[in-house]
Motif scaffolding. Structure first.
Motif, short mmCIF file in Angstrom:
data_model
loop_
_atom_site.label_atom_id
_atom_site.label_comp_id
_atom_site.label_asym_id
_atom_site.label_seq_id
_atom_site.Cartn_x
_atom_site.Cartn_y
_atom_site.Cartn_z
N ILE A 297 2.27 78.07 43.89
CA ILE A 297 1.01 77.34 43.90
C ILE A 297 0.54 77.05 42.48
N THR A 298 0.65 78.02 41.59
CA THR A 298 0.17 77.80 40.22
C THR A 298 1.00 76.76 39.49
N SER A 299 2.23 76.54 39.89
CA SER A 299 3.02 75.51 39.23
C SER A 299 2.67 74.11 39.74
N LEU A 300 2.04 74.02 40.90
CA LEU A 300 1.69 72.72 41.46
C LEU A 300 0.26 72.30 41.15
N VAL A 301 -0.63 73.26 40.95
CA VAL A 301 -2.04 72.97 40.75
C VAL A 301 -2.44 73.33 39.33
N PRO A 302 -3.02 72.40 38.59
CA PRO A 302 -3.46 72.73 37.23
C PRO A 302 -4.73 73.56 37.26
N PHE A 303 -4.80 74.56 36.40
CA PHE A 303 -5.97 75.42 36.35
C PHE A 303 -6.73 75.32 35.04
N THR A 304 -6.15 74.75 34.01
CA THR A 304 -6.85 74.61 32.74
C THR A 304 -7.53 73.25 32.67
N PRO A 305 -8.62 73.15 31.93
CA PRO A 305 -9.30 71.85 31.80
C PRO A 305 -8.40 70.77 31.20
N ALA A 306 -7.55 71.14 30.26
CA ALA A 306 -6.65 70.15 29.65
C ALA A 306 -5.65 69.61 30.67
N ALA A 307 -5.13 70.49 31.51
CA ALA A 307 -4.19 70.05 32.54
C ALA A 307 -4.90 69.21 33.59
N MET A 308 -6.12 69.57 33.94
CA MET A 308 -6.87 68.76 34.91
C MET A 308 -7.16 67.37 34.35
N PHE A 309 -7.43 67.30 33.06
CA PHE A 309 -7.63 66.00 32.42
C PHE A 309 -6.34 65.19 32.44
N ASP A 310 -5.21 65.85 32.23
CA ASP A 310 -3.92 65.17 32.31
C ASP A 310 -3.67 64.61 33.72
N VAL A 311 -4.04 65.38 34.74
CA VAL A 311 -3.90 64.90 36.12
C VAL A 311 -4.79 63.68 36.33
N TRP A 312 -6.00 63.72 35.80
CA TRP A 312 -6.91 62.57 35.91
C TRP A 312 -6.30 61.36 35.22
N LYS A 313 -5.70 61.55 34.03
CA LYS A 313 -5.08 60.43 33.31
C LYS A 313 -3.91 59.84 34.10
N VAL A 314 -3.16 60.70 34.79
CA VAL A 314 -2.06 60.21 35.63
C VAL A 314 -2.61 59.34 36.76
N GLY A 315 -3.71 59.78 37.35
CA GLY A 315 -4.34 58.99 38.41
C GLY A 315 -4.83 57.64 37.92
N VAL A 316 -5.46 57.63 36.77
CA VAL A 316 -5.95 56.38 36.19
C VAL A 316 -4.77 55.46 35.86
N MET A 317 -3.72 56.03 35.28
CA MET A 317 -2.56 55.22 34.93
C MET A 317 -1.90 54.65 36.19
N ALA A 318 -1.81 55.45 37.24
CA ALA A 318 -1.21 54.96 38.49
C ALA A 318 -2.04 53.83 39.08
N PHE A 319 -3.38 53.96 39.04
CA PHE A 319 -4.24 52.89 39.55
C PHE A 319 -4.10 51.63 38.71
N GLU A 320 -4.09 51.77 37.39
CA GLU A 320 -3.90 50.60 36.52
C GLU A 320 -2.54 49.96 36.74
N LEU A 321 -1.52 50.77 36.91
CA LEU A 321 -0.18 50.24 37.16
C LEU A 321 -0.16 49.46 38.46
N TRP A 322 -0.81 49.97 39.48
CA TRP A 322 -0.88 49.29 40.77
C TRP A 322 -1.60 47.95 40.65
N THR A 323 -2.77 47.95 40.02
CA THR A 323 -3.55 46.71 39.92
C THR A 323 -2.88 45.67 39.03
N THR A 324 -2.33 46.10 37.90
CA THR A 324 -1.68 45.13 37.02
C THR A 324 -0.39 44.61 37.63
N SER A 325 0.30 45.43 38.40
CA SER A 325 1.50 44.95 39.09
C SER A 325 1.15 43.87 40.09
N LEU A 326 0.10 44.10 40.87
CA LEU A 326 -0.32 43.09 41.85
C LEU A 326 -0.77 41.80 41.17
#
Length: 117
Positions: free
Chosen positions: A7-36
């Motif tokens: 579980i600890t390898s799948l879920v980020p527990f530090t604020p820096a890792a959570m921010f990285d997960v947020w950046k991945v989400g934003v990048m995925a959304f931007e990739l989706w919209t710009t692709s369309l």
């Protein structure tokens, strides 16, 4: 390996890792919209231009070569990740995801900017 380590390898527990997960989400959304939007702009270009015109031939060649280049870059990132895993260097999924999406994101945003002119 115990269940808690899985579980600890799948879920980020530090604020820096959570921010990285947020950046991945934003990048995925931007990739989706710009692709369309890139697909829509290329379709409108195909409908308004003669298919055998030099501009369209150049655009089609550019589109194919960029997709091949991006695919090679993504494959390179994934191969590096796999080799690092085999040598014992672990990289979390949010880091690997961001590295894998970066070439595609860079190209789709550049294509959207270029085609919108």
């Amino acid at each position: 390996m115990t269940r808690s380590n899985d579980i600890t390898s799948l879920v980020p527990f530090t604020p820096a890792a959570m921010f990285d997960v947020w950046k991945v989400g934003v990048m995925a959304f931007e990739l989706w919209t710009t692709s369309l939007s890139t697909i829509a702009m290329r379709n409108s270009l195909w409908y308004t231009q003669v298919p055998t015109s030099p501009k369209m031939m150049k655009e089609n060649q550019r589109m194919v070569s960029e997709k091949l280049d991006a695919s090679m870059e993504v494959a390179n990132v994934m191969n590096k990740t796999m080799l690092n895993m085999f040598s014992g260097q672990y990289s979390p999924w949010w880091v690997t995801s961001r590295r894998a999406m970066t070439p595609l994101h860079r190209r789709t945003t550049a294509n959207t900017r270029r085609l919108s002119r």
